[in-house]
Design a protein around this motif. Structure first.
Motif, PDB file in Angstrom:
ATOM      1  N   ASP A 122       0.659  -1.311   0.175  1.00 10.91           N
ATOM      2  CA  ASP A 122       0.057  -0.288   0.211  1.00 10.91           C
ATOM      3  C   ASP A 122       0.909   1.137   0.026  1.00 10.91           C
ATOM      4  O   ASP A 122       1.847   1.505   0.780  1.00 10.91           O
ATOM      5  N   GLY A 123       1.149   2.287  -1.262  1.00  8.43           N
ATOM      6  CA  GLY A 123       1.568   3.387  -1.034  1.00  8.43           C
ATOM      7  C   GLY A 123       2.301   3.122  -2.162  1.00  8.43           C
ATOM      8  O   GLY A 123       3.564   4.578  -2.396  1.00  8.43           O
ATOM      9  N   VAL A 124       2.617   1.749  -2.695  1.00  4.33           N
ATOM     10  CA  VAL A 124       3.805   2.258  -3.558  1.00  4.33           C
ATOM     11  C   VAL A 124       3.518   2.603  -5.075  1.00  4.33           C
ATOM     12  O   VAL A 124       2.121   1.824  -5.139  1.00  4.33           O
ATOM     13  N   GLY A 125       3.216   3.880  -5.785  1.00  8.79           N
ATOM     14  CA  GLY A 125       3.349   3.666  -7.034  1.00  8.79           C
ATOM     15  C   GLY A 125       4.477   3.311  -7.585  1.00  8.79           C
ATOM     16  O   GLY A 125       5.500   3.194  -7.479  1.00  8.79           O
ATOM     17  N   ALA A 126       3.059   2.604  -8.763  1.00  9.59           N
ATOM     18  CA  ALA A 126       4.080   1.961 -10.057  1.00  9.59           C
ATOM     19  C   ALA A 126       3.684   2.747 -11.644  1.00  9.59           C
ATOM     20  O   ALA A 126       2.391   2.630 -11.585  1.00  9.59           O
TER      21      ALA A 126
ATOM     22  N   TRP B 201       7.676   5.372  -3.790  1.00  6.92           N
ATOM     23  CA  TRP B 201       7.438   5.393  -2.528  1.00  6.92           C
ATOM     24  C   TRP B 201       7.731   6.406  -1.635  1.00  6.92           C
ATOM     25  O   TRP B 201       8.800   7.147  -1.883  1.00  6.92           O
ATOM     26  N   GLU B 202       6.275   7.772  -0.874  1.00  8.64           N
ATOM     27  CA  GLU B 202       6.773   8.483  -0.841  1.00  8.64           C
ATOM     28  C   GLU B 202       5.623   8.932  -0.039  1.00  8.64           C
ATOM     29  O   GLU B 202       4.676   9.541   0.530  1.00  8.64           O
ATOM     30  N   PRO B 203       6.303   8.828   1.509  1.00  8.51           N
ATOM     31  CA  PRO B 203       5.253   9.005   2.910  1.00  8.51           C
ATOM     32  C   PRO B 203       4.871  10.323   3.150  1.00  8.51           C
ATOM     33  O   PRO B 203       6.522  10.787   3.180  1.00  8.51           O
ATOM     34  N   PRO B 204       3.812  10.646   3.968  1.00  2.00           N
ATOM     35  CA  PRO B 204       3.732  12.489   4.159  1.00  2.00           C
ATOM     36  C   PRO B 204       5.147  12.857   5.427  1.00  2.00           C
ATOM     37  O   PRO B 204       5.515  11.517   6.014  1.00  2.00           O
ATOM     38  N   GLY B 205       5.485  13.834   5.112  1.00  2.00           N
ATOM     39  CA  GLY B 205       6.614  13.997   5.890  1.00  2.00           C
ATOM     40  C   GLY B 205       7.952  13.692   5.709  1.00  2.00           C
ATOM     41  O   GLY B 205       8.989  13.758   6.011  1.00  2.00           O
ATOM     42  N   ALA B 206       8.279  12.438   4.482  1.00  2.00           N
ATOM     43  CA  ALA B 206       9.589  11.851   4.324  1.00  2.00           C
ATOM     44  C   ALA B 206      10.330  13.442   3.858  1.00  2.00           C
ATOM     45  O   ALA B 206      10.186  14.177   3.538  1.00  2.00           O
ATOM     46  N   GLY B 207      11.369  13.396   4.251  1.00  2.00           N
ATOM     47  CA  GLY B 207      12.434  14.411   3.828  1.00  2.00           C
ATOM     48  C   GLY B 207      13.163  13.776   2.774  1.00  2.00           C
ATOM     49  O   GLY B 207      13.975  13.861   1.611  1.00  2.00           O
ATOM     50  N   THR B 208      14.386  13.175   3.227  1.00  2.00           N
ATOM     51  CA  THR B 208      15.245  11.931   2.565  1.00  2.00           C
ATOM     52  C   THR B 208      14.666  11.531   1.240  1.00  2.00           C
ATOM     53  O   THR B 208      14.242  10.520   1.596  1.00  2.00           O
TER      54      THR B 208
ATOM     55  N   LEU C 188      11.468  -2.254  -2.294  1.00  2.00           N
ATOM     56  CA  LEU C 188      10.009  -1.335  -2.417  1.00  2.00           C
ATOM     57  C   LEU C 188       9.503  -2.468  -1.294  1.00  2.00           C
ATOM     58  O   LEU C 188       8.495  -1.265  -0.349  1.00  2.00           O
ATOM     59  N   ALA C 189       8.997  -3.293  -1.522  1.00  2.00           N
ATOM     60  CA  ALA C 189       8.019  -3.636  -1.358  1.00  2.00           C
ATOM     61  C   ALA C 189       7.823  -3.697   0.316  1.00  2.00           C
ATOM     62  O   ALA C 189       7.214  -3.661   0.547  1.00  2.00           O
ATOM     63  N   ALA C 190       9.707  -4.150   0.706  1.00  2.00           N
ATOM     64  CA  ALA C 190       9.518  -3.922   2.411  1.00  2.00           C
ATOM     65  C   ALA C 190       9.756  -2.657   2.987  1.00  2.00           C
ATOM     66  O   ALA C 190       8.919  -2.208   3.830  1.00  2.00           O
ATOM     67  N   VAL C 191      10.266  -1.912   2.557  1.00  2.00           N
ATOM     68  CA  VAL C 191       9.908  -0.473   2.544  1.00  2.00           C
ATOM     69  C   VAL C 191       8.982  -0.096   2.452  1.00  2.00           C
ATOM     70  O   VAL C 191       8.175   0.331   3.655  1.00  2.00           O
ATOM     71  N   ALA C 192       7.932  -0.023   2.131  1.00  2.00           N
ATOM     72  CA  ALA C 192       6.347   0.122   1.887  1.00  2.00           C
ATOM     73  C   ALA C 192       5.697  -0.738   3.437  1.00  2.00           C
ATOM     74  O   ALA C 192       5.196  -0.485   3.813  1.00  2.00           O
TER      75      ALA C 192
ATOM     76  N   VAL D 100      11.606   6.574  -1.366  1.00  2.00           N
ATOM     77  CA  VAL D 100      12.563   6.375  -1.748  1.00  2.00           C
ATOM     78  C   VAL D 100      12.331   5.862  -3.129  1.00  2.00           C
ATOM     79  O   VAL D 100      10.307   5.193  -3.604  1.00  2.00           O
ATOM     80  N   THR D 101      12.453   6.271  -4.489  1.00  3.30           N
ATOM     81  CA  THR D 101      12.051   5.521  -5.689  1.00  3.30           C
ATOM     82  C   THR D 101      13.102   4.907  -5.950  1.00  3.30           C
ATOM     83  O   THR D 101      14.283   4.256  -6.069  1.00  3.30           O
ATOM     84  N   GLY D 102      12.412   3.815  -7.216  1.00  5.16           N
ATOM     85  CA  GLY D 102      12.899   2.656  -7.630  1.00  5.16           C
ATOM     86  C   GLY D 102      12.998   2.584  -9.417  1.00  5.16           C
ATOM     87  O   GLY D 102      12.097   2.942  -9.885  1.00  5.16           O
ATOM     88  N   LEU D 103      14.132   2.151  -9.220  1.00  2.00           N
ATOM     89  CA  LEU D 103      14.226   2.261 -11.538  1.00  2.00           C
ATOM     90  C   LEU D 103      14.888   1.560 -11.555  1.00  2.00           C
ATOM     91  O   LEU D 103      16.018   0.934 -11.300  1.00  2.00           O
ATOM     92  N   VAL D 104      14.408   0.532 -12.501  1.00  6.26           N
ATOM     93  CA  VAL D 104      14.739  -0.408 -13.387  1.00  6.26           C
ATOM     94  C   VAL D 104      14.671  -0.332 -14.535  1.00  6.26           C
ATOM     95  O   VAL D 104      13.565  -0.342 -15.490  1.00  6.26           O
TER      96      VAL D 104
END
Length: 495
Positions: free
Chosen positions: A210-214, A248-255, A296-300, A308-312
């Motif tokens: 939940d929350g991962v855009g693709a 993956w960009e949760p609210p308030g994420a900085g780095t 990415l699945a585990a981060v979410a 976090v952005t994942g590029l493949v």
């Protein structure tokens, strides 16, 4: 999302591979009817239990079945000197042997449904490394297969865990799940695994995240945007390339961490064709991209407060009249040009596009790429250690530490300045495969595409594949680097 049907006659696996169902219970509250698995350790203050078979030593992963008069389905599993590696091996051995998944395994504790039921307890006075044990139990149950017969169902495992250890155990199971996802994607046979199929399977694997855009981009988008490296490498195949972008960009994420994974779904070497020996293993040449998807699945799943952005970049490096050639000059996303000297050095071509895209469009705070990039690194470090290149000492230390905490070993290799000019080309901006130490010059090539952004390159050509199982690692694709990437992102979340 339903993945496209692969062309006949190729057989595609059914993903995800089923894993053990692991339930955590309070000490002393185990179920009845399950096979009892006792975990033992060796050392000055501990040895073989009194009921162990004569001469048995609790070395790492050693298993002994107790005599029938002591009760069917009672097993002893050794954890050696009780290092984290030993506990991962003990967990994997317990699942594999007591559930009939390895010789001389025998199915125990099964009900009418034929599912092995195991109850795992530490022996008296033994305190496991619970994280490592959980990793071994879950990954020891992973058994990738494309057989016509249905595989035996994975076991149901009950583990007596103190309440204060459960959050760490549950977290370790999420990280182990990332490894299993990466194994599935990397080990899938390439007859079915086109770039499109990989992308669709990745979306399916992330459906519950939940929350991962693709977004999956096709060859037309790649051409419009100028991804010359991806298009060149994929140009020899009848199955066009793809570009997978995960967010993956949760609210308030900085780095903002950008992870880039090589996604070569099969590598013939192109016109600079590989020898036949070992070419079948090239189905796992997408292991870097698979690790990024699993991470990415585990981060979410962990809800990490970091962007976090994942590029493949996905392509199949094949041989045909439209394949790219030695001597070609390719223009990448950032406008830089590359003189092609070896079409089997295709990974750096697709990564160059993705790295340039990340720097130009995503404003990352740090970029980490992971790839089965060079045979030279496998020769240098073997098959259980990944090569690590980094532009800062802190970044190298963070990645090494992330690996140590998850059981993935990394060795830092220098970005040797003396070889930097070897990357220069007389004909273009850079040479694709310059002379010199292969792993180092490949990393120096990639560094040309990241500008001043802090960057690390992980070369997993050795540990991404396994011919002889050890600890929790199965034969085939290992899923190496997925857990490291998750822990690295978790550490960045505190910034």
């Amino acid at each position: 999302m339903t993945a496209p049907t692969p062309p006949a006659p190729f057989a595609a696996p059914t993903l995800p591979t089923p894993l053990a169902e692991i339930r955590l219970v309070d000490p002393g509250t185990g179920p009845s009817g399950a096979a009892l698995v006792r975990l033992c350790r060796a050392g000055d203050d501990a040895g073989a239990p009194s009921d162990a078979p004569s001469g048995w030593v609790p070395s790492p992963g050693a298993v002994a079945a107790l005599a029938p008069d002591q009760g069917a389905g009672r097993w002893l599993v050794g954890a050696g000197a009780a290092s984290s590696k030993d506990w991962r091996g003990a967990g994997a051995a317990a699942v594999r042997v007591a559930s009939g998944r390895s010789d001389p395994g025998e199915l125990f504790g099964a009900g009418d449904e034929g599912v092995a039921r195991l109850h795992v307890v530490p022996d008296d006075g033994v305190s496991p490394d619970w994280d490592a044990l959980a990793t071994g139990l879950l990954l020891g149950s992973h058994r990738f297969s494309v057989r016509s017969s249905a595989p035996a169902p994975p076991p149901r495992v009950t583990v007596e865990v103190p309440a204060d250890q459960r959050p760490a155990v549950e977290r370790a199971l999420v990280l182990a799940g990332a490894t299993a996802t990466a194994r599935d994607l990397a080990d899938s046979p390439s007859g079915a695994k086109s770039p499109e199929w990989f992308a669709e399977q990745a979306l399916a694997a992330l459906a519950a995240a939940d929350g991962v855009g693709a977004v999956v981009r096709d060859e037309h988008w790649l051409a419009e945007q100028g991804f010359g490296g991806v298009l060149a490498v994929g140009g020899g195949s009848s199955r066009p390339p793809r570009f997978l972008e995960l967010t993956w960009e949760p609210p308030g994420a900085g780095t903002h961490v950008v992870l880039v994974g090589k996604g070569i779904t099969f590598d013939t070497g192109g016109i600079s064709i590989k020898p036949n020996a070992g070419m079948a293993d090239m189905r796992t040449d997408c292991s870097g991209g698979a690790a990024v998807v699993g991470a990415l699945a585990a981060v979410a799943a962990l809800g990490l407060p970091v962007r976090v952005t994942g590029l493949v970049p996905l392509a199949e490096n094949h041989v045909s009249g439209s394949a790219y050639r030695p001597g070609d000059v390719v223009r990448h996303y950032d406008g830089r040009t590359t003189e092609v000297t070896n079409t089997d050095a295709e990974g750096r071509m697709v990564l160059a596009d993705a790295l340039g895209y990340a720097v130009a469009t995503l404003a990352p705070d740090v970029v980490v790429d992971v790839a089965t990039l060079t045979g030279a690194m496998k020769v240098a470090l073997g098959v259980r250690t990944g090569g690590l290149f980094a532009t800062t000492d802190d970044l190298a230390a963070d990645l090494t530490g992330a690996g140590e905490s998850t059981g993935e070993a990394w060795w830092r290799v220098p970005l040797a300045a003396g070889h930097d000019e070897d990357v220069d080309s007389r004909l273009a901006d850079v040479r694709q495969a310059p002379p010199g130490p292969g792993g180092i010059v490949a990393a120096l090539f990639l560094r040309r595409f990241v500008g001043d952004v802090p960057w690390a390159h992980l070369d997993i050509a050795g540990p991404a594949r396994c011919d002889a199982p050890h600890e929790e690692v199965a034969k085939g694709a290992t899923g190496f680097a997925a857990r490291t990437l998750v822990e690295f992102c978790a550490a960045r979340a505190s910034w």
